[in-house]
Write an enzyme that holds these catalytic residues in place. Sequence first.
Site, PDB file in Angstrom:
ATOM      1  N   LYS A   1      51.331  59.550  16.989  1.00 36.62           N
ATOM      2  CA  LYS A   1      52.717  59.630  16.025  1.00 36.62           C
ATOM      3  C   LYS A   1      53.566  60.900  16.593  1.00 36.62           C
ATOM      4  O   LYS A   1      52.948  61.747  17.113  1.00 36.62           O
ATOM      5  CB  LYS A   1      52.103  60.264  14.593  1.00 36.62           C
ATOM      6  CG  LYS A   1      51.295  61.426  14.575  1.00 36.62           C
ATOM      7  CD  LYS A   1      51.105  61.830  13.177  1.00 36.62           C
ATOM      8  CE  LYS A   1      50.207  63.063  13.194  1.00 36.62           C
ATOM      9  NZ  LYS A   1      49.570  63.544  11.842  1.00 36.62           N
TER      10      LYS A   1
ATOM     11  N   LYS B   1      60.965  15.800  37.865  1.00 38.03           N
ATOM     12  CA  LYS B   1      59.766  15.618  37.050  1.00 38.03           C
ATOM     13  C   LYS B   1      58.744  14.919  37.836  1.00 38.03           C
ATOM     14  O   LYS B   1      57.605  14.931  37.229  1.00 38.03           O
ATOM     15  CB  LYS B   1      60.090  15.184  35.747  1.00 38.03           C
ATOM     16  CG  LYS B   1      61.251  15.683  34.896  1.00 38.03           C
ATOM     17  CD  LYS B   1      60.910  16.910  34.120  1.00 38.03           C
ATOM     18  CE  LYS B   1      62.128  17.279  33.170  1.00 38.03           C
ATOM     19  NZ  LYS B   1      63.367  17.479  33.598  1.00 38.03           N
TER      20      LYS B   1
ATOM     21  N   GLY C   1      42.939  24.897  49.539  1.00 34.81           N
ATOM     22  CA  GLY C   1      43.422  24.167  50.683  1.00 34.81           C
ATOM     23  C   GLY C   1      44.491  23.249  50.244  1.00 34.81           C
ATOM     24  O   GLY C   1      44.736  22.209  50.822  1.00 34.81           O
TER      25      GLY C   1
ATOM     26  N   GLU D   1      43.875  37.931  50.438  1.00 38.56           N
ATOM     27  CA  GLU D   1      42.669  37.014  50.783  1.00 38.56           C
ATOM     28  C   GLU D   1      42.555  36.835  52.254  1.00 38.56           C
ATOM     29  O   GLU D   1      41.296  36.742  52.788  1.00 38.56           O
ATOM     30  CB  GLU D   1      42.966  35.696  50.144  1.00 38.56           C
ATOM     31  CG  GLU D   1      42.539  35.761  48.506  1.00 38.56           C
ATOM     32  CD  GLU D   1      42.786  34.513  47.898  1.00 38.56           C
ATOM     33  OE1 GLU D   1      43.412  33.369  48.266  1.00 38.56           O
ATOM     34  OE2 GLU D   1      42.141  34.559  46.810  1.00 38.56           O
TER      35      GLU D   1
ATOM     36  N   GLU E   1      38.887  76.987  29.047  1.00 34.34           N
ATOM     37  CA  GLU E   1      37.820  76.056  29.940  1.00 34.34           C
ATOM     38  C   GLU E   1      37.629  76.563  31.338  1.00 34.34           C
ATOM     39  O   GLU E   1      36.986  77.056  31.764  1.00 34.34           O
ATOM     40  CB  GLU E   1      37.692  74.855  29.476  1.00 34.34           C
ATOM     41  CG  GLU E   1      36.806  74.733  28.050  1.00 34.34           C
ATOM     42  CD  GLU E   1      37.148  72.859  27.572  1.00 34.34           C
ATOM     43  OE1 GLU E   1      37.508  72.256  28.443  1.00 34.34           O
ATOM     44  OE2 GLU E   1      36.666  72.731  26.553  1.00 34.34           O
TER      45      GLU E   1
ATOM     46  N   GLY F   1      36.913  63.739  30.761  1.00 37.51           N
ATOM     47  CA  GLY F   1      37.251  62.698  31.971  1.00 37.51           C
ATOM     48  C   GLY F   1      38.433  61.759  31.667  1.00 37.51           C
ATOM     49  O   GLY F   1      38.534  61.095  32.559  1.00 37.51           O
TER      50      GLY F   1
ATOM     51  N   MET G   1      61.108  24.988  35.693  1.00 35.29           N
ATOM     52  CA  MET G   1      62.334  25.583  36.262  1.00 35.29           C
ATOM     53  C   MET G   1      63.118  26.187  35.030  1.00 35.29           C
ATOM     54  O   MET G   1      64.029  25.360  34.524  1.00 35.29           O
ATOM     55  CB  MET G   1      62.736  24.404  37.225  1.00 35.29           C
ATOM     56  CG  MET G   1      63.829  24.927  38.141  1.00 35.29           C
ATOM     57  SD  MET G   1      63.191  26.050  39.321  1.00 35.29           S
ATOM     58  CE  MET G   1      64.690  26.855  39.774  1.00 35.29           C
ATOM     59  N   ARG G   2      63.008  27.255  34.808  1.00 36.38           N
ATOM     60  CA  ARG G   2      63.963  27.813  33.706  1.00 36.38           C
ATOM     61  C   ARG G   2      65.378  28.001  33.894  1.00 36.38           C
ATOM     62  O   ARG G   2      65.584  28.438  34.947  1.00 36.38           O
ATOM     63  CB  ARG G   2      63.316  29.294  33.534  1.00 36.38           C
ATOM     64  CG  ARG G   2      63.716  29.856  32.037  1.00 36.38           C
ATOM     65  CD  ARG G   2      63.281  31.345  32.074  1.00 36.38           C
ATOM     66  NE  ARG G   2      61.780  31.277  31.522  1.00 36.38           N
ATOM     67  CZ  ARG G   2      61.130  32.169  31.348  1.00 36.38           C
ATOM     68  NH1 ARG G   2      61.641  33.562  31.940  1.00 36.38           N
ATOM     69  NH2 ARG G   2      59.838  32.146  30.993  1.00 36.38           N
TER      70      ARG G   2
END
Lengths: 503, 101
Positions: A208, A450, A276, A303, A61, A34, A443-444
């Site tokens: 491998k 801040k 909420g 949702e 098989e 399976g 915030m990259r």
Amino acid sequence: MSLEKLPTYITGFDHIANGGLPKNRVTLLSGTAGSAKTVFACNFLAQGVLHGEAGVFVTFEEPPEDIRRNMLGFGWQITQWEAENRWAFVDVSHPLDDQIAVGSYDFGGLLARIEYAVRRLNAKRLVMDSVSALFSRFTDHGTVRTELVRLISAFKQLGLTALVTSERDSEYGTVARHGVEEFVADNVIILRNVLEDEKRRRTVEILKFRGATHQKGEFPFTVTPQEGIVVIPLSAIELKQQSSNMRISSGNPELDRMCGGGFFRDSIILVSGATGTGKTLVATTFLAGGAAHGERCLLFAFEESREQLFRNAIGWNVDFERMESEGLLRVVAEYPKIGALEEHLIRIKAEIAQYRPMRVAIDSLSALERIGTQRGFREFVISLTSFIKHQEIAGLFTATTPNLLGGTSITEAHISTITDSIILLRYVELYGEMRRGLTVLKMRGSIHDKDIREFSIDDKGMHIGKPFRNVSGILSGQFVYRSKSELDRLEGLFADDVEIAED
Amino acid sequence: MYILKLYVTGHTPRSERAIYNLYQLCDKYLTGNYQITVIDVAEYPEIAEREKILATPTVIRELPLPRRRLVGDLSDAERVISALDLKVSPVSRGAESVEGD
């Protein structure tokens, strides 16, 4: 020097195999019952046929008629390919009940038939499924081993790239039953179908490739009716990401300001908060902001129903219906299916590839997290974010925190390093009143505000106000009020106003 | 009449052994009431495909029915006799032929 590879054209597999199967070699494909060995093997041959390489399927098989019928579901027209001499079966599936062995024998009959089929089709690919059956059919295992070795060296002489399947007894035990791997192949692939936290998870691992490179570790895969095997190659796709300095609007001018001028074009934004707090609102604003600039937007809702989403949006002065009719919005609302993260991933990718949006929102990621394992979910997010970034579009995901006050969500903990920006939404208790707070946590590649700012929601949408100056501990939910008297509070508010004005 | 088909691969010692053993036994027990066809699968792979031959040597007793199948070099006379059910028969000596050898 690395060995030449033969592309399998199995979706995603060639990425983790660094190009495909070792060409003109035999690869062992081992897995429990399976684990989709036969589908994988058929997929290998079918892709070969579709790319102009004929293939021979040696079946021990399943009878050919079963394989022909079962693979129709993937759109593989084996019967037709047989008629066109692009696919041939060597049928060894019929159990010869009347067969008795007296004295020594070899597999000369099988070899002659395979050679015949290969020469007739000028086949380049071969599958033998599964060799374990030979061991149950012939009691003299020594002969079976010797003869398998002979078959395999014949495959090499015939110039075949072969996939030989074998049974395994357990997911994390010996490689294959009867120690087949020791003499069959220099190359071993393992398919797994593991039950983890009551959820099924399929993975493929290249154990491998002798003399050739490949990606290491287990990679999730799924079986889809459209494509058959779809491997999700995590490491391979992560490398390709570029990054752009182009900014796009979040849909709210104040939030843009907080982010140092908006989100980046090809970035992933995580919006986290308790139920909420306004996550769906942030997502809705993000989409409306895109549509306002004529950008196509795609929303995956896991949702809420479509009707609910449209009603919510109207309540915030966003007209989803109009956006849709203008061709700027597509909403996919569905209930997440248990244990099918990979299917969701493929679905989402397909929708993105087809609709070609500039913005994608997922509300919420937490709904998807519940249906998979932790590891599976992380892989899902990595794969999805790299896909989105690769399209050079922006993605906004929402995540639900389990506690109303403070705390982080599990979702957040898993994916915070993957996302470029994180926006936290929090309830703030202020003198017996519940307010909402918003902060840009990360915030990259950009400066950002801040502060934890108050924000409110009305029939015009979201409004970001002043920072909470007189209360701390908002993120943890352990509020500490700096000043107790009403007078101090008012002074504090006044001070805030001054600060804002200076900004 | 016994109709026997012997499938072998090329002129290997194993093939020769199987052919020799089968003729010996038939001569001894069937006294001419048999017909043996030797088929080299390397030369006639399409017949091997049709007959679904896996191992060589393989003997198929086509007649009398039911069909019986036996693999190996037939080195154990006792077992070959019982597996192919070779019985002495009073019927006169039949034709012999060797094909594809």
